[in-house]
Design a protein around this motif. Sequence first.
Motif, mmCIF file in Angstrom:
data_model
loop_
_atom_site.group_PDB
_atom_site.id
_atom_site.type_symbol
_atom_site.label_atom_id
_atom_site.label_comp_id
_atom_site.label_asym_id
_atom_site.label_seq_id
_atom_site.Cartn_x
_atom_site.Cartn_y
_atom_site.Cartn_z
ATOM 1 N N LEU A 257 0.848 -1.199 0.000
ATOM 2 C CA LEU A 257 0.000 0.000 0.000
ATOM 3 C C LEU A 257 0.876 1.239 0.000
ATOM 4 O O LEU A 257 1.974 1.239 0.546
ATOM 5 N N GLU A 258 0.368 2.298 -0.618
ATOM 6 C CA GLU A 258 1.073 3.581 -0.563
ATOM 7 C C GLU A 258 0.975 4.093 0.866
ATOM 8 O O GLU A 258 -0.114 4.228 1.411
ATOM 9 N N TYR A 259 2.121 4.366 1.508
ATOM 10 C CA TYR A 259 2.087 4.755 2.918
ATOM 11 C C TYR A 259 1.571 6.176 3.094
ATOM 12 O O TYR A 259 1.993 7.097 2.401
ATOM 13 N N GLY A 260 0.639 6.353 3.998
ATOM 14 C CA GLY A 260 0.102 7.685 4.274
ATOM 15 C C GLY A 260 -0.931 7.604 5.373
ATOM 16 O O GLY A 260 -1.124 6.542 5.977
ATOM 17 N N ALA A 261 -1.576 8.718 5.631
ATOM 18 C CA ALA A 261 -2.537 8.768 6.733
ATOM 19 C C ALA A 261 -3.640 7.721 6.580
ATOM 20 O O ALA A 261 -4.075 7.126 7.559
ATOM 21 N N ASP A 262 -4.053 7.464 5.360
ATOM 22 C CA ASP A 262 -5.170 6.543 5.143
ATOM 23 C C ASP A 262 -4.770 5.079 5.285
ATOM 24 O O ASP A 262 -5.616 4.215 5.494
ATOM 25 N N THR A 263 -3.489 4.826 5.104
ATOM 26 C CA THR A 263 -3.060 3.428 5.106
ATOM 27 C C THR A 263 -2.214 3.103 6.334
ATOM 28 O O THR A 263 -1.525 2.107 6.381
ATOM 29 N N LEU A 264 -2.285 3.971 7.333
ATOM 30 C CA LEU A 264 -1.516 3.752 8.548
ATOM 31 C C LEU A 264 -2.071 2.538 9.297
ATOM 32 O O LEU A 264 -3.280 2.364 9.404
ATOM 33 N N ALA A 265 -1.175 1.698 9.812
ATOM 34 C CA ALA A 265 -1.624 0.543 10.602
ATOM 35 C C ALA A 265 -2.420 1.053 11.797
ATOM 36 O O ALA A 265 -2.053 2.062 12.403
ATOM 37 N N SER A 266 -3.493 0.349 12.139
ATOM 38 C CA SER A 266 -4.365 0.889 13.188
ATOM 39 C C SER A 266 -3.653 0.973 14.533
ATOM 40 O O SER A 266 -3.960 1.826 15.353
ATOM 41 N N LYS A 267 -2.658 0.099 14.746
ATOM 42 C CA LYS A 267 -1.933 0.184 16.021
ATOM 43 C C LYS A 267 -1.141 1.479 16.137
ATOM 44 O O LYS A 267 -0.827 1.930 17.221
ATOM 45 N N CYS A 268 -0.809 2.084 14.974
ATOM 46 C CA CYS A 268 0.012 3.289 14.999
ATOM 47 C C CYS A 268 -0.810 4.531 15.294
ATOM 48 O O CYS A 268 -0.272 5.580 15.640
ATOM 49 N N VAL A 269 -2.119 4.410 15.111
ATOM 50 C CA VAL A 269 -2.966 5.589 15.268
ATOM 51 C C VAL A 269 -2.887 6.154 16.696
ATOM 52 O O VAL A 269 -2.620 7.337 16.875
ATOM 53 N N PRO A 270 -3.063 5.314 17.714
ATOM 54 C CA PRO A 270 -2.986 5.878 19.070
ATOM 55 C C PRO A 270 -1.569 5.872 19.645
ATOM 56 O O PRO A 270 -1.389 6.109 20.828
ATOM 57 N N CYS A 271 -0.561 5.602 18.814
ATOM 58 C CA CYS A 271 0.799 5.407 19.334
ATOM 59 C C CYS A 271 1.360 6.683 19.954
ATOM 60 O O CYS A 271 1.228 7.771 19.401
ATOM 61 N N GLU A 272 1.999 6.519 21.109
ATOM 62 C CA GLU A 272 2.589 7.667 21.787
ATOM 63 C C GLU A 272 4.111 7.588 21.846
ATOM 64 O O GLU A 272 4.776 8.517 22.268
#
Lengths: 336, 294, 277
Positions: free
Chosen positions: B119-134
């Motif tokens: 997948l083209e890497y970007g906001a839409d294709t970010l792994a869901s675990k990375c979304v809340p990553c701190e």
Amino acid sequence: MEEKIISKQNLVKLCADIIGGGHILIAPGKTEYVVTQDASQIVLDTQSKPTKASYKTFVFPKAEPVLYYKRGKNDVQILDAGPEQKKTVIIGAKPCDTNSFNILSKVFNWDYKDDFYNYRVKNFIVIGMMCEFSDRYCFCTSVGSSPVSEKGSDIFLIPLDADNFAVRIVTDKGKEFIDAYSKYLTDGNPSKSKEVSEKVKHPEVAFDSKQVHDWLAKNFEHPKWDGVGDMCLSCAQCAFVCPVCHCFDIVDEDYSYTEGRRMKNWDGCQFGHFTLHASGHNPRDIQGKRYRQRVNHKFKYYVDKFGEILCTGCGRCSRGCAVSIDIKEIVANCKD
Amino acid sequence: MEELRKLAKELLENKTVAAVLGYVEIEPKRTKPIVITNPEDAEKLVFNEYCLNNLAVYLTKARIKNLAKQNGSVLKLGIVAKPCDIHAIIALIQESQLKREDVYIIGMNCGGVAKDFGLEYGADTLASKCVPCETHKPLYSDTTLGAEKETPKVSDEVLDKIRALEKMTYVERFAYFKKEFDKCIKCYACRAACPLCYCQRCITDKTIPRWIESSPHSRGNFSWNVVRAFHLSGRCIGCGECERACPMDIPLSLLNRRMTETAKEAFAYVSGRSLETPTLVGSFDVKDSDELFM
Amino acid sequence: MENIYKPYLAEIKEIIDETPDTKTFRLQLKDPEVAKTFNFKAGQFAEYGVFGEGESTFCIASSPTRPEMIECSFKVYGKVTQALRRLNEGDTIGFRGPYGNWFPLEEQKGKNVVFIAGGIGLAPVRCVIDNVLDWRKDYKDITIIYGARSIGDLVYKYKLKEWRDRPDVKTIITVDPGGESDGWDGEVGFVPTIVEKIAPKAENTIAVICGPPVMIKFTMPVLKKLGFSDENIFTTLENRMKCGLGKCGRCNVGGVYVCKDGPVFNYAQLKELPDEF
């Protein structure tokens, strides 16, 4: 055999009739083959990616009771189990899936006959469809199939244009089935569909299965096996999504103090406990040996015993592998 | 990338490590795990947004561990690790499966990885675990490499999903998970890919007595998936490998993430964040609130 | 529809405690019609099931020449054998079989036979011994060499006595050094040593051997030294099985399915197999 034409609208009607007739209709869904109740929702796309799992579960379920039992004080009563005898139609199956019954039928019938499997297959109509999908994991052409192979299909669909499919009637079973829906069909022109099918791009042939077989015969011991075994995590994803992996377990499960059932469940040769003896001895004690078994079973043992490669080249095992183990690459490297 | 290869080569050459667990590119936007023991092979290593695997899973494998034993001495195992992978390594150390000195952590600054290969890497294709990553910087490492990065900003979809689950009634939630678990085929890819599912003998493989029905039907699937979630509660570090490995797309992260939230709310504990903190289960205190269980 | 996974029901008529962890069941098939037509050959195996626990694979230990009872012996190890141990006389178990191939006894008539067994390995050999003894006049010299770790570990003591009492059979019983006690009138020594000492002649002789891997490993060179050819040494393999029908895919050694192509192999066949036992 004969060739007919069906329009897309009529195909939807045909599917609706199948469902309406009380039959089970299976079609490729978003990621899986699913039983469908709504013919209008069926999407037949030759470019779609193969589903995550094959449809073998419809003839060889992931969990199936083979008998029920009731325990008395000293006595036991056995009640028979058996598959539901219902006509099942699958539509839009990929050629890499359709060949699976031909292969599976060998092991389920070579001596003792597994009627749980046979009865389902007997009631199964396979409507295959030409495939225009290909990715790095596809290798149907390396195992004797192709994106336009009719092997295993009773009926085979080829899209002629945006609105019509050519309907190739491959088997007698297919003819008998489709004759009931002849009102939706018009006469076809085989040369037209041939023209379409000849244009389909085939995945490159990755290996010569005969050479692989001979290499395996000489290289039971080889450092390659430990190399892949060390990266493999020992799950059975590869076996369970495979159209032709057929290893199973037999387990009893009680559902009350006196009653229960004996189940035939999928099992996988990559599990460490698959061959573990009660004594603690394990003939395939490390993952390298288990991966060797997987490749040998598919490309050597099954070929020797049944004359078929235990693989349809669909690439599902590799596509789904958490650590990207690619069976095509491994098998292609089974050479000196 | 060059500094990674140079470091790995040095570590192997000067016998600091016996092997390096890392990633190799098999085609653009696609990597796979690799174990390197030959310094010459260090140039195969890559690190990018497509290094999806959590390599910590290999640290507890017998044959990988054995690589460290060389001619009577025990070397370290080098591992290329994202900050979240390092959480798993810390959790393994917390749980005494590993000693800090057994590993050489090549920590990578990370701005998130893609959902899937290709997948083209970007906001839409970010792994869901990375979304809340701190943690975009390694909490622990022997060497940290790469420029510091930020994760593309997106809505908090995982937490939204959890909240959606919480808004459901028990009945609805049960129905939701029943539908999801019904897809389970018991291939145990979730268990295999999980760095914290390291039990020599999983409870589901035990037959005397059989606690978990092995059949992949509703009941057996519930008993497996729920027991696994229980075993991981307060332990899961949220790498999402189980969900990625699942061939049937069961949203296992939702379950695990919920258990993590619960542990955090009740005990202010998150697994794999500190070497000084004992594990949640290992730090039982009589003064702990019973509310969670009553 | 024929259900190949459906067992016959069998009643446990008698339970014999062989050793502290080994039992023998004497079974009778419950359906009289089935019992009347049931037959098998020496060396075949079956699946014995406890409903609610599962099935386990053992050879049929009794001889086909004595069809009134089916006997099986098992050592308590896993889930199913633990469940079998808990059963009593009169209880019902499941029985699927007979499966697999058999010892080629018909073809070997007119020959001498040497039986070599260790521990519970006597179970599959016992059916062959009884079979051969029932056809005594068809064979020449018969020698039985059986050993176990200690006197307490010897199975089929009643059979051993019967064989020793027969003048037309040479029976040697041995226990490992340290396994004897006062009054022991058998041999003391490991099986391979005793085979070497007894030195059965290889000419016109077949050997049937079964026991723990270590015993087989050290007895084979002795037999070779005595002049036994690979084709004349027979054994029976054991692997984890579930179906017994050549389907479930776990008992194979290389391309050979132990449940279908075996369990009986001669040593020449075994040497062809990859090292995956």
